[in-house]
Design an enzyme around this catalytic site. Structure first.
Site, PDB file in Angstrom:
ATOM      1  N   GLY A  11       0.610  -1.698   0.096  1.00 40.14           N
ATOM      2  CA  GLY A  11      -0.111  -0.018   0.195  1.00 40.14           C
ATOM      3  C   GLY A  11       0.666   1.270  -0.015  1.00 40.14           C
ATOM      4  O   GLY A  11       1.852   0.881   0.075  1.00 40.14           O
ATOM      5  N   ASP A  38      -1.418 -11.990   5.531  1.00 39.63           N
ATOM      6  CA  ASP A  38      -2.680 -12.311   5.588  1.00 39.63           C
ATOM      7  C   ASP A  38      -3.003 -12.137   7.238  1.00 39.63           C
ATOM      8  O   ASP A  38      -3.233 -13.191   8.107  1.00 39.63           O
ATOM      9  CB  ASP A  38      -3.572 -12.812   5.104  1.00 39.63           C
ATOM     10  CG  ASP A  38      -5.678 -12.619   5.176  1.00 39.63           C
ATOM     11  OD1 ASP A  38      -5.787 -11.342   6.125  1.00 39.63           O
ATOM     12  OD2 ASP A  38      -5.634 -13.148   4.657  1.00 39.63           O
ATOM     13  N   ILE A  39      -2.873 -10.631   7.876  1.00 36.70           N
ATOM     14  CA  ILE A  39      -3.786 -10.317   8.960  1.00 36.70           C
ATOM     15  C   ILE A  39      -4.598 -10.834   9.439  1.00 36.70           C
ATOM     16  O   ILE A  39      -4.766 -11.376  10.354  1.00 36.70           O
ATOM     17  CB  ILE A  39      -3.612  -8.977   9.686  1.00 36.70           C
ATOM     18  CG1 ILE A  39      -5.140  -8.294   8.718  1.00 36.70           C
ATOM     19  CG2 ILE A  39      -1.579  -8.467   9.062  1.00 36.70           C
ATOM     20  CD1 ILE A  39      -4.711  -6.667   9.328  1.00 36.70           C
ATOM     21  N   ALA A  62      -5.357  -2.154   5.860  1.00 41.24           N
ATOM     22  CA  ALA A  62      -6.557  -1.101   6.479  1.00 41.24           C
ATOM     23  C   ALA A  62      -7.036  -1.267   4.700  1.00 41.24           C
ATOM     24  O   ALA A  62      -6.753  -1.821   4.453  1.00 41.24           O
ATOM     25  CB  ALA A  62      -6.313  -0.717   6.977  1.00 41.24           C
ATOM     26  N   TYR A  63      -8.567  -1.260   5.462  1.00 41.51           N
ATOM     27  CA  TYR A  63      -8.919  -1.700   5.033  1.00 41.51           C
ATOM     28  C   TYR A  63      -9.783   0.288   4.832  1.00 41.51           C
ATOM     29  O   TYR A  63     -10.759   0.720   5.846  1.00 41.51           O
ATOM     30  CB  TYR A  63     -10.480  -1.966   5.000  1.00 41.51           C
ATOM     31  CG  TYR A  63     -12.112  -2.290   4.386  1.00 41.51           C
ATOM     32  CD1 TYR A  63     -12.023  -3.477   2.855  1.00 41.51           C
ATOM     33  CD2 TYR A  63     -12.941  -0.928   3.888  1.00 41.51           C
ATOM     34  CE1 TYR A  63     -13.290  -2.797   2.198  1.00 41.51           C
ATOM     35  CE2 TYR A  63     -13.321  -0.962   2.694  1.00 41.51           C
ATOM     36  CZ  TYR A  63     -13.791  -1.928   1.856  1.00 41.51           C
ATOM     37  OH  TYR A  63     -14.754  -1.871   1.179  1.00 41.51           O
ATOM     38  N   THR A 103      -6.100   7.502  12.541  1.00 40.07           N
ATOM     39  CA  THR A 103      -7.207   8.091  11.966  1.00 40.07           C
ATOM     40  C   THR A 103      -8.181   9.356  12.461  1.00 40.07           C
ATOM     41  O   THR A 103      -8.870   8.918  13.613  1.00 40.07           O
ATOM     42  CB  THR A 103      -8.744   7.033  10.219  1.00 40.07           C
ATOM     43  OG1 THR A 103      -8.574   8.549  10.002  1.00 40.07           O
ATOM     44  CG2 THR A 103      -9.440   6.392  11.034  1.00 40.07           C
ATOM     45  N   ASP A 104      -8.150  10.033  11.571  1.00 41.79           N
ATOM     46  CA  ASP A 104      -8.792  11.090  12.644  1.00 41.79           C
ATOM     47  C   ASP A 104      -9.974  10.720  12.152  1.00 41.79           C
ATOM     48  O   ASP A 104     -11.491  11.614  12.948  1.00 41.79           O
ATOM     49  CB  ASP A 104      -8.778  12.847  11.925  1.00 41.79           C
ATOM     50  CG  ASP A 104      -9.210  12.491  10.075  1.00 41.79           C
ATOM     51  OD1 ASP A 104      -8.487  11.895   9.439  1.00 41.79           O
ATOM     52  OD2 ASP A 104      -9.416  13.576   9.578  1.00 41.79           O
ATOM     53  N   TYR A 127     -16.273   2.851   8.231  1.00 45.34           N
ATOM     54  CA  TYR A 127     -14.582   3.083   8.155  1.00 45.34           C
ATOM     55  C   TYR A 127     -13.331   3.657   9.919  1.00 45.34           C
ATOM     56  O   TYR A 127     -13.493   2.522  10.199  1.00 45.34           O
ATOM     57  CB  TYR A 127     -14.020   4.038   7.548  1.00 45.34           C
ATOM     58  CG  TYR A 127     -13.122   4.002   6.770  1.00 45.34           C
ATOM     59  CD1 TYR A 127     -11.512   3.304   6.832  1.00 45.34           C
ATOM     60  CD2 TYR A 127     -12.131   5.440   7.280  1.00 45.34           C
ATOM     61  CE1 TYR A 127     -10.846   3.634   7.002  1.00 45.34           C
ATOM     62  CE2 TYR A 127     -10.674   6.119   7.586  1.00 45.34           C
ATOM     63  CZ  TYR A 127      -9.725   4.935   7.316  1.00 45.34           C
ATOM     64  OH  TYR A 127      -8.229   5.105   7.621  1.00 45.34           O
ATOM     65  N   LYS A 131     -12.087   1.271  12.866  1.00 47.71           N
ATOM     66  CA  LYS A 131     -10.582   2.142  12.567  1.00 47.71           C
ATOM     67  C   LYS A 131     -11.114   2.089  14.535  1.00 47.71           C
ATOM     68  O   LYS A 131      -9.751   1.705  14.656  1.00 47.71           O
ATOM     69  CB  LYS A 131     -10.440   3.000  12.463  1.00 47.71           C
ATOM     70  CG  LYS A 131      -9.988   3.084  10.120  1.00 47.71           C
ATOM     71  CD  LYS A 131      -9.267   1.827  10.472  1.00 47.71           C
ATOM     72  CE  LYS A 131      -7.612   2.742  10.579  1.00 47.71           C
ATOM     73  NZ  LYS A 131      -6.380   1.528  10.285  1.00 47.71           N
TER      74      LYS A 131
END
Length: 290
Positions: A11, A38-39, A62-63, A103-104, A127, A131
């Site tokens: 990524g 693969d986690i 992450a997705y 993430t914010d 999302y 997260k």
């Protein structure tokens, strides 16, 4: 030598680490994409950790498809929560420190104030919720963790707002860009460098930190700056977010306070315009801006 396992190496962030690693001699890197690790696959995790025994694990997996997550909640939850938990448990078993990117979007973003690490979290999207669940899963499973919330990530690599703007400018003479969502772009290369500083630091202060570039802007002003630096002539119109409805709701104001990470790890963070200019120079040198 300190061994660093980069998970999700295919990524945007992973590719930034690969670029930086080519000039680093004091750290040993292991890069794993989804095929290699693969986690969600416990057996793969155990095999890699048993074989490599890393000191640090940086989770770049992450997705991140914010709108698609609204229709794919189970997939997003598996990757962003269960995958993060799996990594944390593996790190605990093998005494590694996990550096996890968040993430914010864990914030509602309905108040105009600098967001610090202890502020109330209330995600507005699947999302953001997944997260946040990943953050909490790590906190429950592993003491040796560093969670870094970031925002508006872009770079020369992967899919991001910068590259989307450059792509659209090839076929459009006019663009409408949201002007009432306020935040801070983050150059992924700056974030990767900051993480390397943390790994090298003797302090090893754990917990949640915020990192973005300095400054405040809107998506509209971000776009205008991109086209100005690229010397692309295109009409950019500011519009309210209500004129561009999306499946997932986004924070209206998500400017994060970086005081904690700057003071803890003695970091100097560039202004977003300065970093954008550097990224654009690199894209231009690679012939990716025409």
């Amino acid at each position: 030598m300190i061994k660093v396992l980069i998970v999700g190496a295919d990524g945007q962030m992973g590719q930034c680490f690969k670029t930086l690693a080519s000039n680093i001699t004091d750290l040993e890197f292991l890069f794993t994409g989804k095929q290699a690790l693969d986690i969600l696959n416990i057996n793969q995790l155990n095999t890699i950790f048993n074989l490599e025994n890393p000191n640090f694990v940086v989770n770049c997996a992450a997705y991140t498809a914010v709108d698609l997550a609204e229709d794919n909640e189970e997939i997003a939850q598996h990757i962003n929560e269960i995958g993060a938990q799996n990594l944390a448990l593996a790190c605990k078993q093998y005494n590694a420190t996990l550096i996890h990117l968040s993430t914010d979007f864990v914030f509602e973003g309905n108040v105009v104030k600098l967001l610090n690490e202890t502020d109330f979290v209330k995600p507005k999207s699947v999302y953001g919720s997944t997260k946040l669940a990943g953050e909490r899963a790590i906190q429950s499973a592993l003491d040796k963790h560093i969670i870094i919330r970031t925002s508006w990530l872009y770079s020369e690599y992967g899919n991001n707002f910068l590259k989307t703007m450059l792509y659209l400018s090839k076929t459009k003479s006019e663009l409408n860009i949201i002007a009432d969502q306020i935040g801070t772009p983050t150059y992924a290369m700056d974030l990767a460098n900051a993480i390397l500083c943390i790994i090298r630091s003797e302090k090893q202060t754990l917990g949640i930190f915020h990192y973005s570039n300095e400054g405040v802007t809107s998506w509209y002003d971000f776009a205008v700056a991109i086209f100005k630096l690229a010397k692309i002539k295109i009409q950019v119109n500011p519009i309210p977010n209500t004129a561009y409805p999306t499946k997932a709701s986004r924070p209206s104001f998500s400017v994060m306070d970086k005081s904690k990470i700057k003071q803890t790890y003695d970091l100097e963070i560039p202004h977003w315009l300065e970093s954008l200019e550097l990224c654009m120079e690199r894209l231009s040198a690679e012939g990716k801006i025409v």
